[in-house]
Design an enzyme around this catalytic site. Sequence first.
Site, mmCIF file in Angstrom:
data_model
loop_
_atom_site.group_PDB
_atom_site.id
_atom_site.type_symbol
_atom_site.label_atom_id
_atom_site.label_comp_id
_atom_site.label_asym_id
_atom_site.label_seq_id
_atom_site.Cartn_x
_atom_site.Cartn_y
_atom_site.Cartn_z
ATOM 1 N N HIS A 136 0.571 -1.432 0.054
ATOM 2 C CA HIS A 136 -0.101 0.089 -0.131
ATOM 3 C C HIS A 136 0.692 1.199 -0.040
ATOM 4 C CE1 HIS A 136 0.995 -0.513 4.236
ATOM 5 N NE2 HIS A 136 0.734 0.900 4.276
HETATM 6 C C1 UD1 Z 1 -1.620 5.212 6.469
HETATM 7 C C2 UD1 Z 1 -0.444 5.434 7.138
HETATM 8 C C3 UD1 Z 1 0.636 4.375 6.916
HETATM 9 C C4 UD1 Z 1 0.174 3.041 7.045
HETATM 10 C C5 UD1 Z 1 -1.144 2.950 6.674
HETATM 11 C C6 UD1 Z 1 -1.812 1.590 6.942
HETATM 12 C C7 UD1 Z 1 0.319 7.880 7.138
HETATM 13 C C8 UD1 Z 1 0.933 9.053 6.631
HETATM 14 N N1 UD1 Z 1 0.011 6.623 6.594
HETATM 15 O O1 UD1 Z 1 -1.661 5.099 5.132
HETATM 16 O O2 UD1 Z 1 1.888 4.606 7.554
HETATM 17 O O3 UD1 Z 1 0.957 1.954 6.978
HETATM 18 O O4 UD1 Z 1 -1.926 4.004 7.171
HETATM 19 O O5 UD1 Z 1 -2.940 1.450 6.191
HETATM 20 O O6 UD1 Z 1 -0.386 8.096 8.152
HETATM 21 N N2 UD1 Z 1 -9.026 4.823 2.770
HETATM 22 C C9 UD1 Z 1 -10.288 4.067 2.956
HETATM 23 N N3 UD1 Z 1 -10.789 3.663 4.255
HETATM 24 C C10 UD1 Z 1 -10.110 4.178 5.276
HETATM 25 C C11 UD1 Z 1 -9.085 4.773 5.213
HETATM 26 C C12 UD1 Z 1 -8.355 5.038 4.148
HETATM 27 O O7 UD1 Z 1 -10.820 3.693 2.040
HETATM 28 O O8 UD1 Z 1 -10.547 3.634 6.503
HETATM 29 C C13 UD1 Z 1 -8.290 5.330 1.588
HETATM 30 C C14 UD1 Z 1 -8.902 6.566 1.125
HETATM 31 O O9 UD1 Z 1 -8.972 6.482 -0.273
HETATM 32 C C15 UD1 Z 1 -7.387 7.307 1.568
HETATM 33 C C16 UD1 Z 1 -6.467 6.260 1.237
HETATM 34 O O10 UD1 Z 1 -7.281 4.894 1.574
HETATM 35 O O11 UD1 Z 1 -7.355 8.349 0.760
HETATM 36 C C17 UD1 Z 1 -5.137 6.661 2.121
HETATM 37 O O12 UD1 Z 1 -5.541 6.709 3.570
HETATM 38 P P1 UD1 Z 1 -4.454 7.498 4.587
HETATM 39 O O13 UD1 Z 1 -5.067 7.396 5.958
HETATM 40 O O14 UD1 Z 1 -4.309 8.532 4.010
HETATM 41 O O15 UD1 Z 1 -3.111 6.504 4.335
HETATM 42 P P2 UD1 Z 1 -2.658 5.249 4.031
HETATM 43 O O16 UD1 Z 1 -2.202 5.017 2.879
HETATM 44 O O17 UD1 Z 1 -3.870 4.229 4.592
#
Ligand code: UD1
Length: 377
Positions: A215
Amino acid sequence: MTAPVMCVVGARPNFMKIAPILRALAVHQPPIPALLVHTGQHYDKDMSHQLFDDLGLPRPDLNLEVGSGSHAVQTAEVMRRFEPALDEHKPSCVLVVGDVNSTLACTLVAVKKGVPVVHVEAGLRSYDRRMPEEINRVLTDQVADRLYTTERSAAANLQREGIDASRICFVGNVMIDSLIASRDLARSAADTLRGHGADVALLSHAAGYGVVTMHRPSNVDDAHTLGVLLDTLAEVAVQLPLVFAMHPRTRANIERFDLLDRLDPARVVILPPQGYLEMVGLMAGATLVLTDSGGLQEETTALGVPCLTMRENTERPITVEQGTNTMVGRDRGAILHGVAEILAGRGKRGRVPELWDGHAAERIAADLSLWLAAGAP
Ligand code: UD1
């Protein structure tokens, strides 16, 4: 009534770290009162609620419901919403874990209000500042007051950054506390696949099966990079069937770049993000794990399962030096070679690192209680 320790979680990898800490604070003598704040950075059932259930986490006392956004928007929104919570609850300290945006956001708010900050999993460094997590780690550690570390290299990293040794305490790995506590409850890989209507025959392949998670923005946000990685996974899957637990970011990009046909569904089972007990069961039974996650590098080391990490660097060097982890980057040749070595029985066996013994959270509670009694910083 003693002021509570305000414990912060935001994203998936935080939940397994905070669960044993909350338990240890509760059973400490005398008990250390705690409040659980969920920033809502992760909000899906798969990414959040299921893990709360699996880990026996209590419902958060506060949910800030920030949701997704750019780094700036997400960080700013956590800060904006966390400040009044801090004013209202007047905690003895704020306890943050890991390296996600919520970790840094809550740290910044607290230190500027003179509330002591405790950082669990301090001092890990990839020395790659293109990773958002590296920025979060460096900044959190600079301003946090008490720094709990998981491996000895972390203290050296911190001291190199000018942090006094008196702020650092080596306690071991709380994530492994969760793993040890949950191991016997883990769901079998067959049950997990069945639960998703997938064909369990794949698990009886002579070579076993591999588990994939991926991811990191550096692996999944660029169409070409993601395409090459998926093609490489498809090659791996010819020898070793794969179970791919897919992060929402990865799924969205695969769909956006129209890459879904790169993986043969007969050889690669794609599942949604898994619960904790499912993930532990999948990993424990696997021949190998292919990942770009930080947590999985540690969990595979604790489980003794070979791990190939699809990154150029790791902030958890002990998993390579002592554990089962091998860095393979995004290089097709290195990935295929790593898989071939493991399938030929030459995978790393490793050993479990110092203080990854299931009692890290108890050590944190013991130290925290003394530190708070002594007036914190
Ligand atoms: C975040 C953490 C990363 C961790 C990862 C585990 C930061 C900078 N990064 O990255 O260190 O390894 O979590 O998953 O904090 N989304 C959903 N549902 C959710 C949450 C997110 O669909 O419940 C999708 C959304 O499209 C969102 C994308 O995932 O834009 C990314 O989510 P985000 O929390 O920004 O970062 P992660 O890539 O999950």
